[in-house]
Design a protein around this motif. Structure first.
Motif, PDB file in Angstrom:
ATOM      1  N   THR A 271      44.796  38.514  37.766  1.00 25.71           N
ATOM      2  CA  THR A 271      45.665  38.099  36.668  1.00 25.71           C
ATOM      3  C   THR A 271      45.098  38.384  35.287  1.00 25.71           C
ATOM      4  O   THR A 271      45.842  38.368  34.305  1.00 25.71           O
ATOM      5  N   VAL A 272      43.786  38.638  35.205  1.00 22.77           N
ATOM      6  CA  VAL A 272      43.178  38.829  33.883  1.00 22.77           C
ATOM      7  C   VAL A 272      42.471  40.181  33.776  1.00 22.77           C
ATOM      8  O   VAL A 272      42.881  41.050  33.006  1.00 22.77           O
ATOM      9  N   ALA A 273      41.398  40.369  34.561  1.00 21.50           N
ATOM     10  CA  ALA A 273      40.538  41.539  34.362  1.00 21.50           C
ATOM     11  C   ALA A 273      41.273  42.852  34.580  1.00 21.50           C
ATOM     12  O   ALA A 273      41.144  43.782  33.774  1.00 21.50           O
ATOM     13  N   ASN A 274      42.030  42.952  35.668  1.00 15.87           N
ATOM     14  CA  ASN A 274      42.673  44.226  35.995  1.00 15.87           C
ATOM     15  C   ASN A 274      44.080  44.354  35.423  1.00 15.87           C
ATOM     16  O   ASN A 274      44.770  45.342  35.702  1.00 15.87           O
ATOM     17  N   THR A 275      44.509  43.372  34.632  1.00 13.52           N
ATOM     18  CA  THR A 275      45.805  43.489  33.959  1.00 13.52           C
ATOM     19  C   THR A 275      45.637  43.657  32.452  1.00 13.52           C
ATOM     20  O   THR A 275      46.629  43.788  31.739  1.00 13.52           O
TER      21      THR A 275
END
Length: 351
Positions: A271-275
């Motif tokens: 939800t954070v690093a790869n988005t």
């Protein structure tokens, strides 16, 4: 009106030889706007004066930011902005970033580094990083855990997993999990000179890789590559995520146990690093990965089942130590047993 940082980016891309239309696509600006600011050059934009008495949206949260940074000085401005939004903050990230930069303890300036970009599907970088944690299930007991990270060099897609050891079996198992997660295999993988990957050099100065790692590499079809001695910065794409994970995910969180730690890490990666829009590539990581995935080599049709054979001594209380863990064996087992280690299984054999 554009910000000064956007103006500098436009001029820098222009100096690199990009066309007006290419710069417009890269920055999301209208080509006429790009052309105007290229013609104007480095002329700082003019800003209208702030109307007197206008309240700052950040003002109600300043004490919270001071408390968080006092307790955890390395928390990133991105992480803090997310926390403020959960508490109702509706202002800009840049306001948080400026305030955090003003009150965070100053560190020495780091030298500039040369960035090396790789084609899609060409390279991944792998390493371990040491973390110290106290699990809620074991209050008062400090644990050392290791973060395995694999970063695709082109898209910066990040796979990570916390483990209890950084031994050879764990290294191979993490590779298998990473390949399954990204749905393919890069052409080469870059390592620091970790002893589980590199055993030394021969008389001619050529790198000698761990035989089991070479077996894994042959099965999956990638080439191991060690960075030069004392040049860990060669692996900047995997070194930087360690500090990013520490600052944006690990700090100021609680974990029940290792499984909970990895469950929270998986959610954060998803939800954070790869988005996020990556700060270097200026692309959304998962969108860049979607384009890179087709360039990866396919997974092998058969599972990896390389076998390591070891001898271990049974303790007086009937336990066998393997990789830092203890396994019980039946009564009347011989004092010396044979251990077969697979990446995802351990067999203990008596005669």
């Amino acid at each position: 009106m554009i910000q000064l940082g956007d103006l500098i980016m436009i001029l820098d891309l222009h100096r690199q030889g990009l066309s007006v239309s290419a710069i417009a696509r890269r920055t999301g600006r209208d080509p006429k706007t790009v052309r105007k600011y290229i013609a104007r050059g480095l002329e700082p934009p003019a800003y209208s004066a702030r109307s007197p008495g206008r309240p700052s949206k950040l003002a109600p949260y300043l004490d919270y930011l001071r408390e968080r940074l006092a307790a955890f000085p390395d928390l990133s401005a991105v992480r803090l902005t997310r926390e403020l939004r959960e508490r109702g903050y509706q202002g800009a990230y840049t306001a948080v970033k400026r305030f955090v930069a003003a009150i965070r303890p100053k560190s020495e300036a780091k030298p500039f580094e040369v960035r090396f970009e790789t084609p899609a599907g060409q390279q991944a970088q792998v390493d371990f990083a040491r973390f110290v944690v106290t699990f809620m299930d074991e209050p008062g007991e400090t644990r050392i855990v290791w973060l395995f990270s694999l970063v695709l060099g082109h898209s910066r897609f990040l796979f990570a997993r916390f483990v209890m050891h950084q031994d050879l079996q764990t290294l191979m198992r993490c590779h298998m999990q990473a390949f399954a997660a990204i749905g393919g295999v890069p052409v080469e993988i870059l390592y620091d000179r970790m002893k589980t990957a590199v055993t030394g050099e021969d008389d001619a100065g050529h790198i000698v890789y761990n035989r089991s790692l070479l077996t894994l590499a042959k099965h999956y079809g990638f080439h191991p590559k060690a960075c030069r001695p004392y040049r860990a910065k060669t692996k900047g794409k995997v070194e930087r995520p360690f500090s990013y994970i520490r600052q944006d995910f690990f700090l100021a969180r609680s974990f029940r146990n290792l499984d909970d730690l990895n469950a929270q890490l998986d959610e954060w990666l998803r939800t954070v690093a790869n988005t996020r829009v990556h700060g270097t590539t200026q692309r959304v990581v998962e969108e860049a990965f979607a384009a890179e995935r087709s360039e990866l080599q396919p997974l092998p049709e058969t599972p990896f089942d390389a076998l390591l054979k070891l001898e271990r001594r049974v303790s007086h209380d009937g336990l066998v130590s393997i990789g830092g863990n203890y396994y019980s064996v039946p009564d009347r087992t011989r004092r010396i047993v044979e251990v077969h280690q697979l990446p995802d299984m351990i067999r203990i054999l008596d005669e």
